[in-house]
Design an enzyme around this catalytic site. Structure first.
Site, PDB file in Angstrom:
ATOM      1  CG  ASP A 100     -38.506  64.180  41.825  1.00  0.00           C
ATOM      2  OD1 ASP A 100     -38.559  65.400  42.045  1.00  0.00           O
ATOM      3  OD2 ASP A 100     -37.443  63.571  41.643  1.00  0.00           O
ATOM      4  CE  LYS A 159     -35.527  69.388  63.880  1.00  0.00           C
ATOM      5  NZ  LYS A 159     -35.594  69.131  65.334  1.00  0.00           N
ATOM      6  CG  ASP A 189     -34.243  61.328  56.837  1.00  0.00           C
ATOM      7  OD1 ASP A 189     -34.796  61.165  57.946  1.00  0.00           O
ATOM      8  OD2 ASP A 189     -33.008  61.237  56.669  1.00  0.00           O
ATOM      9  CD  GLN A 230     -36.367  73.267  37.951  1.00  0.00           C
ATOM     10  OE1 GLN A 230     -37.418  73.585  37.395  1.00  0.00           O
ATOM     11  NE2 GLN A 230     -35.297  72.898  37.252  1.00  0.00           N
ATOM     12  CG  ASP A 239     -31.595  65.859  32.022  1.00  0.00           C
ATOM     13  OD1 ASP A 239     -31.562  66.147  30.812  1.00  0.00           O
ATOM     14  OD2 ASP A 239     -31.291  64.738  32.470  1.00  0.00           O
ATOM     15  N   GLY A 240     -32.338  69.985  34.157  1.00  0.00           N
ATOM     16  CA  GLY A 240     -33.108  70.899  34.993  1.00  0.00           C
ATOM     17  C   GLY A 240     -33.797  71.983  34.181  1.00  0.00           C
TER      18      GLY A 240
END
Length: 279
Positions: free
Chosen positions: A133, A143, A162, A233, A58-59
């Site tokens: 997203d 942090k 976060d 990415q 999927d990436g």
């Protein structure tokens, strides 16, 4: 046709399949242009093409979708990954699927992208899109980020967490789902606002209409370095007091062989979502 074949260099199976596919496409009279994908957001090697065929998970589809959406050229995903929520063509059936695609027998599904604009001291420093997203987080682990979120007609308030995730329905099964967000049928055109480890038990994921425009102001804190990640990415540095405007992108992507049946099959087979007992 001029076919850009996107080869995920991390997948050994992609390399061997590319050789067979290139021969198949050449024999069918198509022109093949190879584009290697190794996780970076590099342009395709050509500007003129008719479709993009992805060999990966999927990436790889996310990368090709961001490239193809503005031109309206379809993406044909062959799934060599683990999940396959987007890539629906099986590696053992790619020849028949490609033949059907070129014959116009495969349905093309339109999927929305989300668009982000980062503005710093009145100047736009970044504009980009994502199929899954946009994620705002601190550049360092452990942090937090504090954000004031508004729309054109209402204030959502200050969110401290976060990370903050703005997901499309396509991306509802990705990072947002891991953070407790809802799983949304990809045919529904919505945006999902979700937090990761929010500093308030009252924070819950919000499913918003796709025509909404979110305004995020990164509030000053002890954390000074933030990052906006697009599909995990593309990573854009963000500073305190930056404004990030997020909305549905102007262009959608056309995906071949990625209808709802692929989505629900992946839920059952990959996430072991069996439902209740049948009567």
């Amino acid at each position: 046709m001029i076919c850009v074949v996107v080869v995920n260099t991390y997948k050994k199976a992609a390399e061997s399949l590319y050789e067979k596919m290139a021969q198949f496409l050449n024999d069918a009279g198509h022109t093949v242009v190879r584009s290697d994908f190794s996780g970076s957001d590099t342009p395709f090697p050509v500007s003129e093409y008719d479709c993009a065929i992805t060999l990966g998970g999927d990436g790889t589809v996310l990368y090709a979708s961001r490239r193809c959406a503005p031109s309206g050229k379809p993406v044909v995903p062959v799934n060599l990954g683990e999940f396959g929520f987007i890539a629906g063509i099986r590696p053992d059936n790619w020849q028949a699927s490609l033949s059907d695609f070129f014959a116009g027998k495969i349905k093309l599904t339109k999927r929305s992208l989300v668009k982000a604009e980062v503005v710093r001291r009145g100047t736009t420093v970044y504009v980009g899109t994502a199929l899954n997203d946009m994620v705002l987080s601190a550049a360092q682990a452990a942090k937090i980020v504090e954000v004031d979120i508004r729309t054109s007609h209402s204030a959502f308030g200050k969110f401290k967490a976060d990370a903050l995730i703005i997901s499309t329905s396509t991306g509802s099964t990705a990072y947002s789902a891991a953070a407790g967000g809802p799983i949304v049928d990809p045919d529904l055109d919505v945006l999902i606002l979700n937090t990761v480890s929010a500093f308030s038990l009252s924070n819950r994921p919000l499913v918003l209409p796709s025509d909404i425009r979110l305004s995020l102001e990164v509030l000053p804190s002890r954390t000074q370095d933030f990052v906006l990640s697009c599909d995990g990415q593309v990573h854009i540095p963000v500073e305190p007091n930056d404004s990030i405007f997020i909305k549905k992108a102007e262009h959608s992507v056309l995906l071949a062989g990625c209808d709802s049946s692929v989505f629900y099959t992946a839920l059952r087979s990959k996430l072991h979502w069996s439902g209740g007992p049948r009567a």
